[in-house]
Write a protein that holds these residues in place. Structure first.
Motif, mmCIF file in Angstrom:
data_model
loop_
_atom_site.group_PDB
_atom_site.id
_atom_site.type_symbol
_atom_site.label_atom_id
_atom_site.label_comp_id
_atom_site.label_asym_id
_atom_site.label_seq_id
_atom_site.Cartn_x
_atom_site.Cartn_y
_atom_site.Cartn_z
ATOM 1 N N HIS A 1 0.822 -1.209 0.000
ATOM 2 C CA HIS A 1 0.000 0.000 0.000
ATOM 3 C C HIS A 1 0.855 1.258 0.000
ATOM 4 O O HIS A 1 0.545 2.252 -0.679
ATOM 5 N N HIS B 1 -3.569 -2.141 -7.292
ATOM 6 C CA HIS B 1 -3.196 -2.585 -5.949
ATOM 7 C C HIS B 1 -3.841 -3.941 -5.686
ATOM 8 O O HIS B 1 -5.070 -4.063 -5.647
ATOM 9 N N SER C 1 -4.833 -6.741 -3.279
ATOM 10 C CA SER C 1 -5.036 -6.907 -1.835
ATOM 11 C C SER C 1 -6.284 -7.747 -1.608
ATOM 12 O O SER C 1 -7.323 -7.506 -2.242
ATOM 13 N N ARG D 1 -10.279 -5.095 0.386
ATOM 14 C CA ARG D 1 -10.362 -3.892 -0.444
ATOM 15 C C ARG D 1 -10.020 -2.656 0.390
ATOM 16 O O ARG D 1 -10.785 -2.251 1.261
ATOM 17 N N GLU E 1 -9.034 1.508 1.028
ATOM 18 C CA GLU E 1 -9.538 2.765 0.519
ATOM 19 C C GLU E 1 -8.712 3.182 -0.692
ATOM 20 O O GLU E 1 -7.488 3.045 -0.701
ATOM 21 N N ARG E 2 -9.391 3.688 -1.684
ATOM 22 C CA ARG E 2 -8.699 4.080 -2.909
ATOM 23 C C ARG E 2 -7.877 5.332 -2.633
ATOM 24 O O ARG E 2 -8.409 6.372 -2.243
ATOM 25 N N CYS F 1 -8.089 -1.361 -7.495
ATOM 26 C CA CYS F 1 -7.892 -2.418 -6.490
ATOM 27 C C CYS F 1 -8.550 -3.712 -6.953
ATOM 28 O O CYS F 1 -9.610 -3.697 -7.586
ATOM 29 N N SER F 2 -7.915 -4.842 -6.626
ATOM 30 C CA SER F 2 -8.463 -6.153 -6.960
ATOM 31 C C SER F 2 -7.833 -7.201 -6.052
ATOM 32 O O SER F 2 -6.665 -7.062 -5.662
ATOM 33 N N PRO F 3 -8.593 -8.255 -5.692
ATOM 34 C CA PRO F 3 -8.019 -9.327 -4.858
ATOM 35 C C PRO F 3 -6.901 -10.094 -5.570
ATOM 36 O O PRO F 3 -6.038 -10.676 -4.914
#
Length: 273
Positions: free
Chosen positions: A232, A247, A249, A252, A254-255, A262-264
């Motif tokens: 991060h 990113h 993670s 999820r 905060e943007r 963001c994506s797992p």
């Protein structure tokens, strides 16, 4: 003038529909901001093709002639009347069959075409040509340099996406390692997985550093269109300098910026899971 049978015409329309379906998906993947004169002409041509296809398949709308009143058959004409009625019935069945086939052609014409993985990669990456990507937690199952000292395991679910990215992008992989033996282990794992391909990823584009700051420095120097990372803090620091970031993670976060996605996992970002 060349004349076609109804069966040949249906087959021709099917092929034409499939071709327009492919063009349809490609044309609408173009953003309106980037629409040039060539693309506008293609859209106009598509509209004309749809119009003439509709005219071709539309049933005749002319005025129908009034049918004369049916009169009771006379004994002398009963055989002729029965034969005529049979012809009318069979003709009606034939027309219904043709209408059904025409409707099937229309349904196939407007059936959405599922984009290929290559198309998804290019669309998601916004046609980006250079990509940098962390190994741990993205390409490898392991998530820390200590685990990487013991073994290096390429995630099977991400391999197809990774290979597709190498076809369209200049890809650089990078990771923090604790010793030279780990570097060898990483390169061997990537080679065994088939990541190194002619015209694609080469071993010289797998970069190693001893600190997280070193990875940040690599990215700044390469100036990619996209950077993919699990850290991060690194993502936050690079947000001002890199056009887009992904990113990875499991939770999820905060943007941090409008240009950070963001994506797992990498494969989920491209809709492969």
């Amino acid at each position: 003038m060349v004349y076609y049978s109804k069966q040949e015409l249906v087959q021709l329309i099917k092929k034409f529909g499939a071709y327009l379906n492919f063009k349809f998906s490609n044309l609408f993947s173009i953003s309106l901001e980037n629409l040039d004169s060539r693309s506008a002409g293609a859209l106009a041509g598509l509209a004309v093709a749809i119009f003439f296809t509709w005219r071709l398949l539309r049933p005749p709308s002319g005025p129908q002639r009034r049918q004369p009143k049916r009169q009771g058959p006379t004994p002398s004409s009963s055989g002729v009347s029965t034969h005529s009625n049979a012809n009318l019935i069979s003709s009606g069945v034939f027309l219904s069959s043709e209408d059904s086939r025409a409707q099937n052609v229309v349904d196939e014409f407007f059936q959405p075409v599922k984009p290929t993985l290559g198309q998804l990669v290019r669309q998601k990456l916004s046609e980006g040509r250079k990509v940098t990507c962390q190994l741990l937690g993205v390409i490898f199952e392991e998530s820390s340099p200590e685990e990487l000292q013991k073994q290096a395991t390429v995630r099977s679910s991400v391999l197809e996406v990774l290979l597709e990215i190498t076809k369209y992008c200049d890809l650089y992989l990078m990771e923090r390692v604790l010793d030279d033996e780990t570097e060898k282990k990483v390169l061997l794992a990537l080679e065994d997985a088939g990541v190194f391909t002619p015209g694609g990823l080469v071993k010289d584009k797998v970069l190693f550093c001893s600190t997280e700051i070193g990875r940040t420095s690599f990215v700044r120097q390469l100036e990619p269109d996209w950077h993919i990372d699990t850290n991060h803090d690194i993502v936050s620091q690079l947000a001002r300098f890199i056009k887009y970031q992904l990113h990875i993670s499991p939770i999820r976060p905060e943007r941090t910026a409008p240009n950070v996605f963001c994506s797992p996992s990498l494969e989920q970002f491209f809709g492969c899971v």
